[in-house]
Each structure stands twice: as C-alpha cells, then as structure tokens.
Enzyme design. Structure first.
Site, mmCIF file in Angstrom:
data_model
loop_
_atom_site.group_PDB
_atom_site.id
_atom_site.type_symbol
_atom_site.label_atom_id
_atom_site.label_comp_id
_atom_site.label_asym_id
_atom_site.label_seq_id
_atom_site.Cartn_x
_atom_site.Cartn_y
_atom_site.Cartn_z
ATOM 1 N N ARG A 91 0.837 -1.204 0.000
ATOM 2 C CA ARG A 91 0.000 0.000 0.000
ATOM 3 C C ARG A 91 0.868 1.248 0.000
ATOM 4 O O ARG A 91 0.496 2.267 -0.579
ATOM 5 C CB ARG A 91 -0.906 -0.005 1.217
ATOM 6 C CG ARG A 91 -2.049 -0.985 1.085
ATOM 7 C CD ARG A 91 -2.770 -1.128 2.402
ATOM 8 N NE ARG A 91 -4.017 -1.851 2.238
ATOM 9 C CZ ARG A 91 -4.860 -2.072 3.221
ATOM 10 N NH1 ARG A 91 -4.606 -1.624 4.424
ATOM 11 N NH2 ARG A 91 -5.968 -2.737 3.019
ATOM 12 N N ASP A 152 -18.773 9.473 3.952
ATOM 13 C CA ASP A 152 -18.935 8.769 5.230
ATOM 14 C C ASP A 152 -20.093 9.374 6.036
ATOM 15 O O ASP A 152 -20.854 8.647 6.688
ATOM 16 C CB ASP A 152 -17.635 8.856 6.045
ATOM 17 C CG ASP A 152 -16.435 8.524 5.200
ATOM 18 O OD1 ASP A 152 -15.865 7.438 5.338
ATOM 19 O OD2 ASP A 152 -16.076 9.372 4.346
ATOM 20 N N ARG A 155 -23.202 8.053 4.566
ATOM 21 C CA ARG A 155 -23.437 6.656 4.993
ATOM 22 C C ARG A 155 -23.968 6.624 6.419
ATOM 23 O O ARG A 155 -24.866 5.847 6.745
ATOM 24 C CB ARG A 155 -22.118 5.864 4.921
ATOM 25 C CG ARG A 155 -21.710 5.480 3.509
ATOM 26 C CD ARG A 155 -20.425 4.640 3.513
ATOM 27 N NE ARG A 155 -20.066 4.246 2.150
ATOM 28 C CZ ARG A 155 -18.854 4.319 1.619
ATOM 29 N NH1 ARG A 155 -17.842 4.773 2.349
ATOM 30 N NH2 ARG A 155 -18.639 3.945 0.388
ATOM 31 N N HIS A 179 -10.697 10.186 5.914
ATOM 32 C CA HIS A 179 -11.620 9.327 5.174
ATOM 33 C C HIS A 179 -10.958 7.948 5.179
ATOM 34 O O HIS A 179 -10.117 7.650 4.343
ATOM 35 C CB HIS A 179 -11.808 9.828 3.737
ATOM 36 C CG HIS A 179 -12.501 8.819 2.848
ATOM 37 N ND1 HIS A 179 -13.785 8.380 3.067
ATOM 38 C CD2 HIS A 179 -12.072 8.140 1.752
ATOM 39 C CE1 HIS A 179 -14.122 7.499 2.145
ATOM 40 N NE2 HIS A 179 -13.094 7.335 1.342
HETATM 41 P P1 NAD Z 1 -10.635 2.715 -11.730
HETATM 42 O O1 NAD Z 1 -9.425 1.847 -11.753
HETATM 43 O O2 NAD Z 1 -11.933 2.187 -12.243
HETATM 44 O O3 NAD Z 1 -10.325 4.071 -12.533
HETATM 45 C C1 NAD Z 1 -9.136 4.782 -12.418
HETATM 46 C C2 NAD Z 1 -8.933 5.476 -13.738
HETATM 47 O O4 NAD Z 1 -7.800 6.345 -13.623
HETATM 48 C C3 NAD Z 1 -8.642 4.502 -14.894
HETATM 49 O O5 NAD Z 1 -9.587 4.704 -15.956
HETATM 50 C C4 NAD Z 1 -7.221 4.883 -15.311
HETATM 51 O O6 NAD Z 1 -6.986 4.721 -16.706
HETATM 52 C C5 NAD Z 1 -7.154 6.332 -14.881
HETATM 53 N N1 NAD Z 1 -5.783 6.852 -14.752
HETATM 54 C C6 NAD Z 1 -4.718 6.266 -14.141
HETATM 55 N N2 NAD Z 1 -3.641 7.069 -14.245
HETATM 56 C C7 NAD Z 1 -4.047 8.194 -14.905
HETATM 57 C C8 NAD Z 1 -3.398 9.377 -15.319
HETATM 58 N N3 NAD Z 1 -2.106 9.593 -15.039
HETATM 59 N N4 NAD Z 1 -4.118 10.308 -15.979
HETATM 60 C C9 NAD Z 1 -5.422 10.106 -16.258
HETATM 61 N N5 NAD Z 1 -6.088 8.991 -15.906
HETATM 62 C C10 NAD Z 1 -5.410 8.051 -15.245
HETATM 63 O O7 NAD Z 1 -10.804 3.192 -10.214
HETATM 64 P P2 NAD Z 1 -12.129 3.808 -9.557
HETATM 65 O O8 NAD Z 1 -12.940 2.710 -8.967
HETATM 66 O O9 NAD Z 1 -12.750 4.748 -10.529
HETATM 67 O O10 NAD Z 1 -11.508 4.609 -8.321
HETATM 68 C C11 NAD Z 1 -10.740 5.778 -8.574
HETATM 69 C C12 NAD Z 1 -10.182 6.314 -7.277
HETATM 70 O O11 NAD Z 1 -11.259 6.821 -6.481
HETATM 71 C C13 NAD Z 1 -9.496 5.258 -6.401
HETATM 72 O O12 NAD Z 1 -8.341 5.837 -5.816
HETATM 73 C C14 NAD Z 1 -10.526 4.940 -5.348
HETATM 74 O O13 NAD Z 1 -9.941 4.432 -4.146
HETATM 75 C C15 NAD Z 1 -11.112 6.319 -5.154
HETATM 76 N N6 NAD Z 1 -12.396 6.381 -4.457
HETATM 77 C C16 NAD Z 1 -12.521 7.385 -3.557
HETATM 78 C C17 NAD Z 1 -13.683 7.526 -2.828
HETATM 79 C C18 NAD Z 1 -13.782 8.645 -1.840
HETATM 80 O O14 NAD Z 1 -14.715 8.688 -1.002
HETATM 81 N N7 NAD Z 1 -12.845 9.584 -1.858
HETATM 82 C C19 NAD Z 1 -14.740 6.623 -3.018
HETATM 83 C C20 NAD Z 1 -14.586 5.621 -3.968
HETATM 84 C C21 NAD Z 1 -13.393 5.487 -4.674
#
Ligand code: NAD
Length: 321
Positions: A91, A152, A155, A179
């Site tokens: 991680r 959160d 939720r 978070h």
């Molecule tokens: P995902 O893998 O489906 O999508 C990530 C996208 O980022 C992919 O399409 C990838 O091609 C793109 N990417 C990677 N590097 C890039 C770059 N340099 N430039 C442009 N695009 C790029 O993941 P996801 O399920 O959509 O989740 C995205 C993020 O959101 C994760 O870090 C996840 O943990 C986070 N998330 C946050 C919350 C929150 O409450 N903050 C909630 C859910 C998910």
C-alpha cells in the site's frame, strides 16, 4: 466576491468513479459541458459516447471526452484518476505511485486552469492526495478540496435514518477526521430536529463500524464503490457552482482549527464558489477530541512518510472507497 467562469466540469479519470460522477452530473444537469479525460483515451471516449447516446432522452447537459486543454475556463476539475494496486505491491508503494500520478495530473491541469478553478480530489487515500495536490497547485489551499468524509457522513445519516425511521436528509450527524479507518462519528452533536439520539452505546458502535467499513462491504460484493461517491462529488460541485455556502465535511488544510496545522482532514466546512470559505469548529467532547487528534496523527505520519519517500510500514493506508 464576483467570479465568472465557464460552467464546465472536467473529470480526470474515467474509471468507475469518474464515469458514475459524470453520469450523475449529466442527469442532474449540473453543468452544460462535462468533460472526461483519461490516460486510457478509448475508455473516456466509450463512457462519454454511452452517455451521449441518451442525449435525446436526457436534459440539457452534454458529456464528451477531452484533454487537459479543456481545463481552461473550467469551474471545477475533479480528479478521480489513480493506479490500482498491483499483485504484490504494498500500500505504501501504491501511495507513492498515486502521489506521483497526482503531482503530474495537477501540473498538467495547472498549465490550462484559470485562477478561479476549484480542484476537487477523490482519489484515495483522499486526504493525503489532496494535500499533495495542494502542494503542486498554483492556487490557494481553499480551492483544493478533498471529498473527505462527505461520503462517510452520508453513509452515517443513511444508517441512522434506517434505525430511527427518519428520512436520512433530516438526520444531522457528522463523520470527521480521515476518510478511512481512523475517522470518527461526532455523537455529541448527532441529532434529529434538535433532539439528541437516544441510542445505546453498542448500537452507536455498530452504526459507526458499518459507516467506517461500508466501502469494504460494497467492494467485497461488487468490486468497487461509485454511486454514493458520485453523489457526494455532485453535492460538492453544486455547493461550488451555486455558491451555496453549504456545510459539508470536505477535506481541507487545517490552519490551527481543532489544534491542527498544515494538514488535510475533514471537518465541517462552509463551501461556496471560492471553495472552502471557512472551517466550523464543533465543540467536541474529550473522547472526540482525542479521537480526532489520533486521526490527525495517522494522516501526519502518512504525509511525512511521503515527503521523506519512506512511508512508515505500520502506517497502512485504508482502501476505503
Ligand atoms: P478505476 O481503476 O476504475 O479508474 C481509475 C482510472 O484512472 C482509470 O480509468 C485509469 O486509466 C485512470 N488513470 C490512471 N492514471 C491516470 C493518469 N495519469 N491520468 C489520467 N487517468 C489516469 O478506479 P475507480 O474505482 O474509478 O476509483 C478511482 C479512485 O477513487 C481510487 O483511488 C478509489 O480508491 C477512489 N475512491 C474514492 C472515494 C472517496 O470517497 N474519496 C470513493 C470511492 C473510490
């Protein structure tokens, strides 16, 4: 303050979160021009085209695939891009990787963004990545916001609404801090119509646990979370675009409030056109103050670890979604 901006929202990262956020903004007609940008251009094009095919049946907003030049004049640039954890990758290594991705995305967006654009970060770990984004952004910290514990808190309000038999929108309760695993519920101010919640300690603990672990449950069942974070991002966008002065638990750089300085975490903030306008200091009780201090220490160790390039091994990053 008068701010004139093109009502455009750019979303960088067209994965599950980015695409569902675009769809939510599109259905709610939050801005006439919604742009998806992804390193995987085909994915961004496919997601946008799928939404465009419903244009005759939708409202007045449009979604399209674009590039960083579209950040010019955007009111809000949302960052949901990130690398997924690879087999065998720690991680900490993932955090280093996503920190580097965040820095490069912010630098690319900054080449085009106007001075009033608000950067809204959702990529996890969101507090630390929002802080990294702020370090690389050429705008005040108030214009660099993490989605924080808006999700959160939603939720929590849903969980309480189910238990109390009350519409979740009429439950007032906040999750603050990270978070992630060290977040806390502010029970001392949780209420419905001013009435404190008469819930036994064990039930409170169970609701707090379900709130904290809610993402893990969804991820176990369907692989990722996206709808509720999309609604959370939409709510933050509405507060900015409409200059709502909404009180939302976004992640912001605390500058002395709650005894915390130069650290991104979530507390209730007034959010409007200029981003975070001010922080609201809740009167926390002793255990809540201690829990918030602990959450801040977790985030402090993480951002310091990133700065030195050696995140602490025991400072595990939650993958909360
Ligand atoms: P995902 O893998 O489906 O999508 C990530 C996208 O980022 C992919 O399409 C990838 O091609 C793109 N990417 C990677 N590097 C890039 C770059 N340099 N430039 C442009 N695009 C790029 O993941 P996801 O399920 O959509 O989740 C995205 C993020 O959101 C994760 O870090 C996840 O943990 C986070 N998330 C946050 C919350 C929150 O409450 N903050 C909630 C859910 C998910």
């Amino acid at each position: 303050m008068t701010v004139s901006r093109t009502p455009r929202i750019v979303i960088i990262g067209a994965g599950a979160v980015g695409a569902d956020t675009a769809y939510t903004l599109y259905l709610r007609e939050r801005a006439p021009d919604i742009v998806l940008v992804d390193i995987d251009e085909q994915r961004a094009r496919g997601e946008a085209l799928d939404m465009q095919h419903g244009q005759a049946l939708a409202g007045g907003a449009r979604v399209r695939a674009g590039d960083y030049a579209d950040c010019a004049g955007a009111a809000i640039v949302i960052i949901t891009a990130g690398a997924a954890q690879k087999p065998g990758q720690s991680r900490e290594a993932l955090l280093e990787r996503n920190g580097a991705i965040m820095a490069s995305i912010v630098a690319a967006a900054e080449r085009h963004m106007g001075p009033d654009t608000v950067l809204l970060i959702a990529t996890n770990p969101v507090d630390t990545l929002a802080q990294i984004a702020a370090r690389h952004a050429e705008r005040p910290n108030s214009q660099v916001i993490g989605s924080g514990t808006v999700l959160d808190s939603a939720r929590l309000r849903w969980g309480l609404g189910e238990v109390l038999g009350v519409d979740a929108r009429h439950v007032h309760a906040h999750v603050i801090g990270e978070h992630g695993d060290s977040e806390l519920v502010v029970w001392s101010h949780a209420q419905v119509a001013g009435a404190p919640l008469a819930l036994p300690a064990a039930q409170r603990e169970e609701i707090a646990r379900a709130t904290r672990d809610g993402a893990y449950e969804v991820i176990r069942a369907k692989g990722h979370t996206s709808y509720a974070i999309a609604l959370s991002l939409d709510r933050i966008c509405a507060a900015i675009l409409n200059d709502d002065h909404a009180v939302l638990t976004v992640s912001t750089n605390l500058d002395g409030a709650y005894g915390v300085s130069d650290l991104y975490l979530s507390v209730p903030c007034v959010v409007g056109r200029a981003g975070v306008e001010r922080v609201i200091e809740m009167a926390l009780d002793g255990p809540e103050r201690a829990a918030l201090a602990h959450s801040a220490s977790v985030l402090r160790a993480r951002i310091d670890g990133i700065a030195s390039g050696t995140p602490e091994a025991d400072n595990a990053v939650s993958t909360s979604g």
